[in-house]
Design a protein around this motif. Structure first.
Motif, mmCIF file in Angstrom:
data_model
loop_
_atom_site.group_PDB
_atom_site.id
_atom_site.type_symbol
_atom_site.label_atom_id
_atom_site.label_comp_id
_atom_site.label_asym_id
_atom_site.label_seq_id
_atom_site.Cartn_x
_atom_site.Cartn_y
_atom_site.Cartn_z
ATOM 1 N N PRO A 79 0.839 -1.206 0.000
ATOM 2 C CA PRO A 79 0.000 0.000 0.000
ATOM 3 C C PRO A 79 0.868 1.247 0.000
ATOM 4 O O PRO A 79 2.047 1.195 0.366
ATOM 5 C CB PRO A 79 -0.804 -0.138 1.295
ATOM 6 N N PRO A 80 0.302 2.379 -0.408
ATOM 7 C CA PRO A 80 1.097 3.616 -0.459
ATOM 8 C C PRO A 80 1.749 3.977 0.860
ATOM 9 O O PRO A 80 2.788 4.637 0.879
ATOM 10 C CB PRO A 80 0.057 4.666 -0.871
ATOM 11 N N SER A 81 1.174 3.536 1.981
ATOM 12 C CA SER A 81 1.740 3.875 3.284
ATOM 13 C C SER A 81 2.962 3.040 3.626
ATOM 14 O O SER A 81 3.628 3.293 4.620
ATOM 15 C CB SER A 81 0.679 3.685 4.376
ATOM 16 N N LYS A 82 3.286 2.027 2.812
ATOM 17 C CA LYS A 82 4.412 1.144 3.109
ATOM 18 C C LYS A 82 5.501 1.205 2.041
ATOM 19 O O LYS A 82 6.398 0.372 2.014
ATOM 20 C CB LYS A 82 3.919 -0.296 3.250
ATOM 21 N N CYS A 83 5.443 2.163 1.155
ATOM 22 C CA CYS A 83 6.503 2.309 0.155
ATOM 23 C C CYS A 83 6.614 3.769 -0.250
ATOM 24 O O CYS A 83 5.660 4.539 -0.125
ATOM 25 C CB CYS A 83 6.257 1.427 -1.064
ATOM 26 N N GLY A 84 7.795 4.139 -0.708
ATOM 27 C CA GLY A 84 7.999 5.530 -1.072
ATOM 28 C C GLY A 84 9.304 5.738 -1.811
ATOM 29 O O GLY A 84 10.009 4.792 -2.174
ATOM 30 N N ALA A 85 9.628 7.024 -2.012
ATOM 31 C CA ALA A 85 10.850 7.471 -2.692
ATOM 32 C C ALA A 85 11.007 6.888 -4.083
ATOM 33 O O ALA A 85 12.103 6.467 -4.458
ATOM 34 C CB ALA A 85 12.076 7.140 -1.850
ATOM 35 N N PRO A 86 9.941 6.825 -4.875
ATOM 36 C CA PRO A 86 10.112 6.240 -6.212
ATOM 37 C C PRO A 86 10.971 7.123 -7.106
ATOM 38 O O PRO A 86 10.782 8.330 -7.188
ATOM 39 C CB PRO A 86 8.675 6.155 -6.736
ATOM 40 N N GLY A 87 11.955 6.487 -7.750
ATOM 41 C CA GLY A 87 12.721 7.170 -8.781
ATOM 42 C C GLY A 87 13.897 7.991 -8.328
ATOM 43 O O GLY A 87 14.584 8.578 -9.158
ATOM 44 N N ILE A 88 14.187 8.077 -7.020
ATOM 45 C CA ILE A 88 15.306 8.919 -6.604
ATOM 46 C C ILE A 88 16.632 8.258 -6.972
ATOM 47 O O ILE A 88 16.692 7.068 -7.297
ATOM 48 C CB ILE A 88 15.267 9.211 -5.090
ATOM 49 N N SER A 89 17.719 9.039 -6.920
ATOM 50 C CA SER A 89 19.052 8.552 -7.269
ATOM 51 C C SER A 89 19.991 8.765 -6.090
ATOM 52 O O SER A 89 19.862 9.740 -5.345
ATOM 53 C CB SER A 89 19.574 9.292 -8.503
ATOM 54 N N LEU A 90 20.947 7.852 -5.918
ATOM 55 C CA LEU A 90 21.865 7.903 -4.787
ATOM 56 C C LEU A 90 23.263 7.515 -5.246
ATOM 57 O O LEU A 90 23.450 6.477 -5.886
ATOM 58 C CB LEU A 90 21.394 6.937 -3.694
ATOM 59 N N GLU A 91 24.244 8.356 -4.945
ATOM 60 C CA GLU A 91 25.635 7.999 -5.198
ATOM 61 C C GLU A 91 26.191 7.274 -3.979
ATOM 62 O O GLU A 91 26.011 7.719 -2.846
ATOM 63 C CB GLU A 91 26.472 9.238 -5.507
ATOM 64 N N ILE A 92 26.864 6.162 -4.237
ATOM 65 C CA ILE A 92 27.438 5.352 -3.165
ATOM 66 C C ILE A 92 28.927 5.670 -3.068
ATOM 67 O O ILE A 92 29.662 5.550 -4.050
ATOM 68 C CB ILE A 92 27.228 3.852 -3.442
ATOM 69 N N THR A 93 29.366 6.082 -1.892
ATOM 70 C CA THR A 93 30.766 6.456 -1.709
ATOM 71 C C THR A 93 31.636 5.214 -1.571
ATOM 72 O O THR A 93 31.476 4.448 -0.623
ATOM 73 C CB THR A 93 30.934 7.333 -0.460
#
Length: 406
Positions: free
Chosen positions: A177-191
């Motif tokens: 459900p929408p209350s249990k998932c989020g942040a669709p499509g963001i990007s993250l650089e891993i150091t």
């Protein structure tokens, strides 16, 4: 050129090892997870969990040697914005790895770990009784890679559980459900671990260094040294450095983490120019012995003089007659070791060229030359019209003043 990626803050790194011990009894072992992004009907709008940063390496200052294959643990730092217990957090995305040579590969990253501690009970990864800020670092297992690689996690989806749900992996039987998932499509650089690699190339007669930094936290400082000449520099990419020496550099990032590397600088070759050669000249067949000369701006390479009976487009191909032996320029001028001799009447082309056997001539394409045109005139033997025998004591004033052959 150096580059930096997201990394723990210095204050956070200080507590990192302690925090891992404190949380070790709570942390699940990371597991592979089905890619829940493939499910239909996802409508993830919750912001219960945020991804802040990610880093490879379990030590405070991880470093590595560029090019070596290593395995490091992946830690992802999140912020939990609620005081609910979350047994598991799945992080899903596309992991792109770019190696030292610029080769890029992209694979699916789908792993589950946890638990997520309630916001009030965790403060900058340190468990507290109350008043926490929800910032927590969770291990998502190991990644094997080539040191010097850079990492980006794109198209991220976060899926978490509620207290009544089981641990990892999170099942895919129904869309969360929408209350249990989020942040669709963001990007993250891993150091990645801090590493540095240097290259050195010639630009004309100068040797220049280029330093590439991966990992760590910018800004960086640099300390270059050479034991041979005593050279030092604090620049990232020093220019016109000593040639044929080993230069070492220590790179320090803003957290005080260091790494070192070294490079042997090249000896840069500059192709000489040959100018101000002996001017074209003419001489009689019986008046030879003239030496030839040319000026050069590189005194370390010997010069040879060759004579040809025809004009040459490339006097280095051979076929001419060498005038003496190779000579070393003195004061910027090379003079043939012997003069011309034995040339019969005609036109000759002499060329000053580099001695191709000289060990200092390291560029096979360096072929300058200077041309000198020599005209040899025929020797004249005058004969006079017959005047009868000339005897000792005769009056010679009556002899003709010109000869029949000039």
């Amino acid at each position: 050129m150096g580059n930096s990626t997201l990394r723990f803050s210095k204050s956070f790194s200080t507590y990192f090892s302690i925090a891992l011990i404190c949380l070790s009894f709570l942390t699940l072992k990371a597991q592979e997870q089905m890619d829940l992004r493939e499910l239909d009907g996802l409508n993830c709008t919750a912001n219960d969990v945020e991804v802040l940063s990610a880093s490879l390496g379990s030590t405070t200052c991880p470093t590595c040697t560029p090019g070596e294959t290593i395995t490091e643990e992946l830690f992802i730092t999140i912020r939990h914005n609620t005081n609910s217990d979350r047994p598991a957090l799945a992080i899903l995305g596309d992991l792109t790895v770019v190696d030292m040579n610029g080769n890029s590969t992209t694979t699916v990253f789908a792993r589950c770990s946890g638990p997520i501690i309630p916001k009030k009970n965790i403060n900058d990864n340190i468990p507290v009784g109350n008043g926490g800020n929800g910032v927590q670092t969770i291990s998502y297992g190991e990644i094997t890679f080539e040191c010097g690689s850079q990492f980006t996690l794109d198209n991220i989806l976060l899926v978490w559980t509620v207290p009544s749900d089981p641990d990892c992996p999170i099942p895919a039987s129904d869309p969360p459900p929408p209350s249990k998932c989020g942040a669709p499509g963001i990007s993250l650089e891993i150091t990645p671990p801090l590493s540095a690699v240097a290259t050195a190339e010639c630009s004309g007669s100068d040797a220049n260094v280029d330093l590439t930094i991966v990992g760590g936290e910018a800004p960086y400082s640099y300390t270059w040294t050479s034991l041979d000449s005593g050279f030092t520099s604090s620049e990232e990419d020093p220019q016109n450095v000593p040639q044929g020496e080993i230069l070492s550099v220590t790179v320090t990032d803003s957290d005080g983490c260091t790494t070192t590397t070294s490079i042997t600088t090249p000896i840069c070759f500059v192709c000489p120019t040959l100018t101000n050669e002996t001017a074209d000249f003419a001489t009689c067949e019986d008046n030879q012995g003239q030496t030839l000369s040319v000026q050069t701006d590189i005194p370390d390479i010997d010069i040879e003089f060759f004579i040809f009976s025809s004009q040459q487009g490339d006097p280095y191909v051979g076929g001419g007659t060498q005038l003496g032996t190779a000579v070393t320029p003195s004061g910027g001028t090379a003079t043939s070791s012997t003069g011309i001799s034995g040339l019969t009447p005609g036109t000759y082309y002499s060329y000053a060229i580099l001695d191709t056997d000289d060990p200092d001539l390291i560029d096979p394409d360096c072929k300058p030359f200077a041309e000198i045109v020599i005209n040899i005139d025929e020797e004249l033997s005058p004969t006079f019209d017959a005047v009868g025998p000339i005897c000792e004591g005769d009056d010679l004033s009556a002899l003709p003043t010109t000869s029949t052959n000039g």
